[in-house]
Structures are given as structure tokens and as C-alpha cells.
Scaffold this motif. Structure first.
Motif, PDB file in Angstrom:
ATOM      1  N   ASN A 218       0.831  -1.207   0.000  1.00 56.92           N
ATOM      2  CA  ASN A 218       0.000   0.000   0.000  1.00 56.92           C
ATOM      3  C   ASN A 218       0.868   1.261   0.000  1.00 56.92           C
ATOM      4  O   ASN A 218       0.549   2.252  -0.674  1.00 56.92           O
ATOM      5  CB  ASN A 218      -0.908  -0.010   1.220  1.00 56.92           C
ATOM      6  CG  ASN A 218      -1.901   1.129   1.219  1.00 56.92           C
ATOM      7  OD1 ASN A 218      -2.780   1.220   0.375  1.00 56.92           O
ATOM      8  ND2 ASN A 218      -1.767   2.032   2.183  1.00 56.92           N
TER       9      ASN A 218
ATOM     10  N   LEU B   7      -4.382  13.256  -2.285  1.00 56.31           N
ATOM     11  CA  LEU B   7      -4.867  12.002  -1.709  1.00 56.31           C
ATOM     12  C   LEU B   7      -3.735  11.006  -1.534  1.00 56.31           C
ATOM     13  O   LEU B   7      -3.544  10.436  -0.445  1.00 56.31           O
ATOM     14  CB  LEU B   7      -5.961  11.417  -2.594  1.00 56.31           C
ATOM     15  CG  LEU B   7      -6.464  10.014  -2.236  1.00 56.31           C
ATOM     16  CD1 LEU B   7      -7.126  10.020  -0.868  1.00 56.31           C
ATOM     17  CD2 LEU B   7      -7.417   9.483  -3.295  1.00 56.31           C
TER      18      LEU B   7
ATOM     19  N   ILE C  38      -8.228   0.208   4.153  1.00 53.53           N
ATOM     20  CA  ILE C  38      -9.454   0.791   3.596  1.00 53.53           C
ATOM     21  C   ILE C  38      -9.873   2.026   4.393  1.00 53.53           C
ATOM     22  O   ILE C  38     -10.311   3.038   3.825  1.00 53.53           O
ATOM     23  CB  ILE C  38     -10.583  -0.262   3.589  1.00 53.53           C
ATOM     24  CG1 ILE C  38     -10.245  -1.380   2.601  1.00 53.53           C
ATOM     25  CG2 ILE C  38     -11.918   0.380   3.206  1.00 53.53           C
ATOM     26  CD1 ILE C  38     -11.226  -2.537   2.627  1.00 53.53           C
ATOM     27  N   THR C  39      -9.707   1.960   5.711  1.00 56.24           N
ATOM     28  CA  THR C  39     -10.043   3.109   6.556  1.00 56.24           C
ATOM     29  C   THR C  39      -9.177   4.318   6.216  1.00 56.24           C
ATOM     30  O   THR C  39      -9.661   5.458   6.179  1.00 56.24           O
ATOM     31  CB  THR C  39      -9.873   2.742   8.043  1.00 56.24           C
ATOM     32  OG1 THR C  39     -10.698   1.607   8.348  1.00 56.24           O
ATOM     33  CG2 THR C  39     -10.261   3.903   8.935  1.00 56.24           C
TER      34      THR C  39
ATOM     35  N   TRP D  85      -7.768   5.031   3.303  1.00 56.57           N
ATOM     36  CA  TRP D  85      -8.193   5.586   2.015  1.00 56.57           C
ATOM     37  C   TRP D  85      -9.513   6.337   2.156  1.00 56.57           C
ATOM     38  O   TRP D  85      -9.711   7.398   1.539  1.00 56.57           O
ATOM     39  CB  TRP D  85      -8.319   4.464   0.981  1.00 56.57           C
ATOM     40  CG  TRP D  85      -6.995   4.032   0.417  1.00 56.57           C
ATOM     41  CD1 TRP D  85      -6.164   3.078   0.918  1.00 56.57           C
ATOM     42  CD2 TRP D  85      -6.339   4.554  -0.742  1.00 56.57           C
ATOM     43  NE1 TRP D  85      -5.034   2.957   0.140  1.00 56.57           N
ATOM     44  CE2 TRP D  85      -5.120   3.844  -0.886  1.00 56.57           C
ATOM     45  CE3 TRP D  85      -6.671   5.525  -1.675  1.00 56.57           C
ATOM     46  CZ2 TRP D  85      -4.233   4.105  -1.925  1.00 56.57           C
ATOM     47  CZ3 TRP D  85      -5.779   5.781  -2.717  1.00 56.57           C
ATOM     48  CH2 TRP D  85      -4.578   5.082  -2.833  1.00 56.57           C
ATOM     49  N   ILE D  86     -10.435   5.816   2.974  1.00 61.87           N
ATOM     50  CA  ILE D  86     -11.715   6.505   3.175  1.00 61.87           C
ATOM     51  C   ILE D  86     -11.497   7.823   3.918  1.00 61.87           C
ATOM     52  O   ILE D  86     -12.084   8.865   3.555  1.00 61.87           O
ATOM     53  CB  ILE D  86     -12.695   5.605   3.952  1.00 61.87           C
ATOM     54  CG1 ILE D  86     -13.100   4.398   3.097  1.00 61.87           C
ATOM     55  CG2 ILE D  86     -13.936   6.382   4.372  1.00 61.87           C
ATOM     56  CD1 ILE D  86     -13.995   3.406   3.830  1.00 61.87           C
ATOM     57  N   PHE D  87     -10.652   7.802   4.937  1.00 57.44           N
ATOM     58  CA  PHE D  87     -10.374   9.017   5.702  1.00 57.44           C
ATOM     59  C   PHE D  87      -9.769  10.099   4.813  1.00 57.44           C
ATOM     60  O   PHE D  87     -10.188  11.268   4.855  1.00 57.44           O
ATOM     61  CB  PHE D  87      -9.435   8.693   6.861  1.00 57.44           C
ATOM     62  CG  PHE D  87      -9.003   9.890   7.651  1.00 57.44           C
ATOM     63  CD1 PHE D  87      -9.865  10.473   8.566  1.00 57.44           C
ATOM     64  CD2 PHE D  87      -7.739  10.436   7.479  1.00 57.44           C
ATOM     65  CE1 PHE D  87      -9.464  11.579   9.305  1.00 57.44           C
ATOM     66  CE2 PHE D  87      -7.334  11.541   8.204  1.00 57.44           C
ATOM     67  CZ  PHE D  87      -8.199  12.112   9.122  1.00 57.44           C
ATOM     68  N   CYS D  88      -8.788   9.731   4.001  1.00 52.23           N
ATOM     69  CA  CYS D  88      -8.153  10.704   3.107  1.00 52.23           C
ATOM     70  C   CYS D  88      -9.120  11.162   2.008  1.00 52.23           C
ATOM     71  O   CYS D  88      -9.081  12.327   1.586  1.00 52.23           O
ATOM     72  CB  CYS D  88      -6.894  10.111   2.484  1.00 52.23           C
ATOM     73  SG  CYS D  88      -5.584   9.750   3.689  1.00 52.23           S
ATOM     74  N   SER D  89      -9.988  10.263   1.565  1.00 53.76           N
ATOM     75  CA  SER D  89     -10.984  10.640   0.555  1.00 53.76           C
ATOM     76  C   SER D  89     -11.995  11.626   1.125  1.00 53.76           C
ATOM     77  O   SER D  89     -12.449  12.553   0.431  1.00 53.76           O
ATOM     78  CB  SER D  89     -11.697   9.394   0.027  1.00 53.76           C
ATOM     79  OG  SER D  89     -10.784   8.497  -0.586  1.00 53.76           O
ATOM     80  N   LEU D  90     -12.363  11.442   2.396  1.00 51.39           N
ATOM     81  CA  LEU D  90     -13.266  12.397   3.038  1.00 51.39           C
ATOM     82  C   LEU D  90     -12.624  13.777   3.128  1.00 51.39           C
ATOM     83  O   LEU D  90     -13.312  14.802   2.983  1.00 51.39           O
ATOM     84  CB  LEU D  90     -13.654  11.895   4.431  1.00 51.39           C
ATOM     85  CG  LEU D  90     -14.587  10.684   4.483  1.00 51.39           C
ATOM     86  CD1 LEU D  90     -14.810  10.249   5.928  1.00 51.39           C
ATOM     87  CD2 LEU D  90     -15.921  11.005   3.814  1.00 51.39           C
ATOM     88  N   ASN D  91     -11.335  13.803   3.379  1.00 49.66           N
ATOM     89  CA  ASN D  91     -10.638  15.095   3.399  1.00 49.66           C
ATOM     90  C   ASN D  91     -10.702  15.772   2.037  1.00 49.66           C
ATOM     91  O   ASN D  91     -10.935  16.988   1.951  1.00 49.66           O
ATOM     92  CB  ASN D  91      -9.175  14.879   3.818  1.00 49.66           C
ATOM     93  CG  ASN D  91      -8.325  16.111   3.614  1.00 49.66           C
ATOM     94  OD1 ASN D  91      -8.582  17.164   4.177  1.00 49.66           O
ATOM     95  ND2 ASN D  91      -7.301  15.987   2.785  1.00 49.66           N
TER      96      ASN D  91
END
Length: 319
Positions: free
Chosen positions: A60, A99, A139-140, A142-148
Motif C-alpha cells: 500500500n 490524496l 481501507i479506513t 483511504w476513506i479518511f483521506c478521501s473524506l478530506n
């Protein structure tokens, strides 16, 4: 370049000089990019890599660095070729670069915690650090950074785009600063960047201190603790490289005010290679050469690729 803060720094340079400078910068980027791609292939080529948590985390990390390197080089070549982009296209590229840039320090935190658990809680390591937990953690992230990124986009919606005559950049540089269309966006970026790197630094440092304390215990494997300590120290160095890239803009602004455009351009290219490109390749090189399991396979793949390139080049010269 994803974070260039200058506008017309290359004015006055001849096409030959621009081409030569661009080639000297692009060549190491292509070499490092190929090394990272081979490293990604290596980490997916054997079941031992696909079924070991620390190799999954390493994959990753290298994946995020490779994507960041690719986007940065695309923006860099657009800058040198003087290609202007529409705001939406520039925004997509910059947001994707941000991202992938945020994935690396958070992955380093996970890798540090994995080493901490392996040394301090060896009997519980297999139950805590599982493939499922590792995948959920990735996955968490990637989701956290995507929310940013989503929040950044929502902040951009406050800008009155309907007042613009056209959504086309007026200059060649597509960078993060062009996305700070409102004061709130700029303040949010500074706050989030500070929070991200402070949290990552605290996480890696605490893991390092925990391993250091465990190494003094008589019940701890000294060799394993020593390797983990060196690995965590490497994580701190990598985190420092990631943090140093955030001061690139300040350095460029300082040099642009004190030296000529030509010298400033040379400094800009040197900083780009040292702060953006080289650190993205360190993970593949250092981990690949340090790890006894990865090293023979990685060296084999690298040698095969070099032989393939040599054969291809020879076929072109002597058809």
C-alpha cells in the motif's frame, strides 16, 4: 509539479535549455517509477507477500508513492510544456496528488504499530495483526483521506465560479494553491496538514520509544527488537522526507526573491527530484534490499527487466 508556487519562472530560457533540464529531471523519475512498479509486481508475485501483513502494508505504501510520483511528473511535464488546463481538470489532478500524498504517512503509522506489537506483544501478534484487520485499516486510511478531499471540494463550492468568464487557467502552473480560492480553504489545508503530520510523528515516535523500552527487557528478543528499532527509525526518516516536501513552496518563494529566474529554475528542479521523486523510491529500494525475503526476488526481477531493455534496445539498433 503538484506544489510549485511560481508562475513564469521559466521565462527567458531557450527551448534547448528547457528540453535539457526537463530530460535531466524526467530521467531519474522514469527510473524510480520503473523500480517502484517492479517492487509492486514483486509484492504480488508470491503468496508469502500476499498473506503477510507487513508486506501488505508495504504494498500500500509503495502503491501510494508510485501514484503520487506519476501525477507529480504529469503536472511537471505540463508545466514545462506550457500546457494550460481547465480548472476542473487541474483540480482533479491536484486532489488526486493530495490524496496519494496523505496515504504515505498514515501507512507508515500502521507499519510502525505492526512492528511495535511484534516486539512488545509477540504472543498476541498473530491475533491482533491479521490480514482482515490490516485490510480494514488500509481501507479506513483511504476513506479518511478521501473524506478530506471531499471536504476540500465542498469548500471550493463557496467560490462564485459563475463570475468567471471562463474556467481556464491563466498560467501554466497547476498546483495546490490554485485550489485555495477562499480563505477558509487555505486555513483548512494548513490545519489538516499540521494535524496529519503531528499525529503521524507522535504515532511513529511512540512506537519507537516502546520498542526501545522493550529492548531493555530481559524477556525480549534482542535481535528482533534491534531490527524493529532500525525499521522504526527508517519510518521516522521517511516521515521527515514527507514533511520536508510541505516546505517546498516556502523555499521556492524565498529563492525566487533572491536569485535570478534561471538559477531559481535549477533550484526548483533540484528540490523536485530530492523532495518529491527520490523519497517516493526510498521505500521500494530500502525495504526491498533490507528484507531477506524480498531481496532475491526483487533483484531477479530488476535484472530481468534490465536484460529485457538491453535486448529491446539492441533490436532497435540492429533490426
Amino acid at each position: 509539479m503538484s506544489d510549485i508556487s511560481q508562475t513564469n519562472i521559466s521565462v527567458g530560457l531557450h527551448d534547448l535549455e528547457r528540453g535539457l533540464l526537463s530530460s535531466l529531471t524526467t530521467l531519474p523519475c522514469c527510473v524510480f517509477f520503473c523500480i517502484n512498479v517492479i517492487m509492486l509486481f514483486t509484492l504480488r508475485s508470491k503468496s508469502v507477500f500476499r498473506e503477510t501483513c507487513r508486506y501488505i502494508l508495504l504494498y500500500n505504501l509503495v502503491l501510494a508513492d508510485t501514484l503520487q510520483m506519476a501525477v507529480s511528473q504529469i503536472l511537471y511535464m505540463m508545466f514545462f510544456c506550457r500546457i494550460t488546463l481547465p480548472y476542473p481538470v487541474c483540480g482533479i489532478l491536484v486532489m488526486f496528488a493530495n490524496l496519494t500524498n496523505e496515504i504515505s504517512p498514515l501507512t507508515l503509522v500502521l507499519m510502525s504499530l505492526e512492528r511495535y506489537v511484534a516486539v512488545c506483544y509477540p504472543l498476541r501478534h498473530a491475533t491482533i495483526i491479521t490480514i482482515r484487520n490490516t485490510e480494514v485499516s488500509i481501507i479506513t486510511i483511504w476513506i479518511f483521506c478521501s473524506l478530506n478531499i471531499l471536504i476540500r471540494v465542498l469548500l471550493l463550492l463557496e467560490f462564485p465560479f459563475e463570475e468567471l468568464q471562463r474556467l481556464q487557467l491563466k498560467r501554466y502552473v497547476c498546483n495546490t494553491f490554485l485550489m485555495f480560492l477562499t480563505p477558509v480553504s487555505h486555513e483548512y489545508d494548513k490545519a489538516y496538514t499540521c494535524f496529519l503530520f503531528v499525529s503521524a510523528f507522535v504515532g511513529v515516535t511512540c512506537s519507537y520509544v516502546g520498542v526501545m523500552l522493550a529492548a531493555r527487557s530481559a524477556s525480549t528478543d534482542k535481535a528482533s527488537a534491534g531490527k524493529a528499532r532500525n525499521t522504526l527509525l527508517l519510518h521516522l526518516v521517511q516521515l521527515g522526507f514527507s514533511l520536508s516536501s510541505t516546505v517546498n513552496n516556502a523555499l521556492l518563494l524565498l529563492t525566487s526573491k533572491t536569485v535570478s529566474n534561471r538559477v531559481s529554475l535549477l533550484i526548483q528542479n533540484a528540490l523536485y527530484v530530492l523532495l518529491f521523486i527520490l523519497p517516493r523510491c526510498l521505500s521500494a529500494l530500502i525495504y526491498g534490499l533490507r528484507d531477506q525475503t524480498i531481496r532475491p526476488i526483487l533483484v531477479y526481477n530488476l535484472c530481468c527487466q534490465l536484460k529485457l531493455l538491453a535486448v529491446t534496445a539492441g533490436a532497435k539498433i540492429y533490426p
